[in-house]
Design a protein around this motif. Structure first.
Motif: not given
Ligand code: FEO
Length: 398
Positions: A323-324, A327, A330, A355, A358-359
């Motif tokens: 998930l990191q 993000k 991008q 999440h 949020d991306c």
């Protein structure tokens, strides 16, 4: 071994067949890599980039096949990362008359890495260093992929040396793009772009436009990793322009982790639903799949679906790095969704969906949840979710 790629322009780099991890262990390099350094021999002599620190002596051996290193007048460091600048100290020890040429941002990053107090000759876009018949023209390329990154263009030989841009982690017996397996070459070039350059895609587009506007003839593009583009060299520039646009494709990636195979069965059913509506889908277990290979597939896909059982009101910890990455890299223009099993509280899917929003992804609502193990009805709901996601992707593609 030194290889002449244009009159007086030599590859003097090193092929590293052993390399399997890069940036420590951040990036997988299944096919090894190379550290490409280039020597330009004219009335003056310039070395563009060095190699990773352990290979310094191999670089010097290659240079000696062409000239005595003591004759080198300029050492150009296009970028400070140690796979290119790591041998600077050893090279400068053998090149007592050389000026160290860096980008303006390179003064900070090279000193910050090596703490030698070297005397820097900082250049900016448009600056030139004449060598004789040829001259070096510098083009700053900040954030492709570090602030200090710079291209060096050899005027008179039509050779662009863009450092990391257009490179591949790809160890090969041959040095040129027309001599190697094209499928492997493009798989590695795209994996490199997806994992390293995606966040800077807008800058890639801008830099390509800026470079094209200079109207410089290009016969050869010599990146600092992998093979050198000599046959139709601008093909990789065209590909970069396409990749930078991040246009969605009719492909999906489903990534999951699972405790007792419930979320795994949901992933498979979602994949079946996607395939039913004609979406080419790849399914990865986040723990056993190679993270960088997964991200290369995500880059190519128009939809990404993430599954986890709920654990302690959250997700299995193995899902968080992914998930990191979604993000941090991008990724743009993607449809996304969550799914997973639960026993009691069951927030996992909501956590994933929040999440993904949020991306910046368009989230397909109401990702499937299954209490305990999915039954026939729950698996059909997963198939339906796969179909719905595939149809949303098709609508977006038009
Ligand atoms: Fe940014 Fe190949 O180093």
């Amino acid at each position: 071994m030194a290889i002449e790629l244009k009159q007086g322009v030599y590859w003097v780099g090193v092929v590293d067949w052993e390399l399997r991890h890069f940036h420590g262990h951040e990036l997988s390099t299944h096919r090894g890599s190379s550290y490409n350094a280039y020597l330009i021999v004219d009335r003056k002599i310039a070395l563009v980039d060095t190699v990773w620190t352990p290979f310094a002596e191999r670089l010097l051996e290659n240079i000696r096949q062409v000239v005595d290193p003591a004759r080198i007048d300029y050492v150009i460091a296009n970028h400070s990362e140690v796979d290119h600048a790591g041998s600077l100290a050893e090279v400068l020890r053998h090149t007592p008359n050389a000026e160290l040429v860096v980008s303006r941002r390179g003064q900070d990053s090279i000193e910050g890495h090596f703490h030698r107090g070297w005397k820097y000759h900082a250049v900016k876009t448009g600056d030139r260093i004449p060598l004789g018949e040829t001259e070096l023209l510098f083009i700053e390329a900040p954030m492709l992929h570090w602030p200090d990154s710079m291209f060096t263009y050899v005027v008179g030989r039509n050779v662009l040396l863009p450092n990391d841009a257009f490179g591949q982690h790809y160890a090969t017996a041959f040095r040129f793009n027309d001599e190697v397996d094209q499928e492997e070459l493009y798989a590695e070039a795209q994996k490199y772009y997806a994992n390293i350059l995606t966040p800077y895609s807008e800058l890639v587009t801008r830099k390509i436009n800026e470079f094209v506007a200079l109207k410089l003839p290009v016969d050869v593009i010599g990146p600092s990793h992998g093979v050198i583009w000599r046959k139709d060299p601008l093909q990789i520039v065209t590909r970069y322009a396409e990749w930078a646009a991040q246009k969605p494709a009719r492909r999906a990636v489903v990534i999951y982790d699972t405790m007792w195979n419930g979320t795994r069965r949901m992933a498979d059913a979602i994949g079946e639903g996607l395939a039913e509506v004609g979406v080419d889908t790849k399914i990865f277990h986040a723990v056993t799949a190679d993270r960088n290979d997964v991200l290369a597939e995500v880059f190519k896909a128009g939809a990404v679906l993430v599954g986890s059982p709920t654990l302690n009101r959250g997700l299995l910890p193995t899902i968080w790095p992914l998930l990191q990455d979604l993000k941090g890299l991008q990724f743009k223009n993607k449809i996304a969704g969550g799914f997973g099993t639960y026993g009691w509280s069951g927030e996992g899917v909501q956590v994933i969906e929040a999440h993904l929003k949020d991306c910046g992804f368009e989230v397909v609502p109401e990702g499937p949840r299954a209490k305990w193990q999915p039954d026939v009805t729950a698996l059909e709901a997963c198939r339906a979710f796969g179909r719905k996601t595939g149809e949303a992707l098709a609508a977006r593609l038009g």
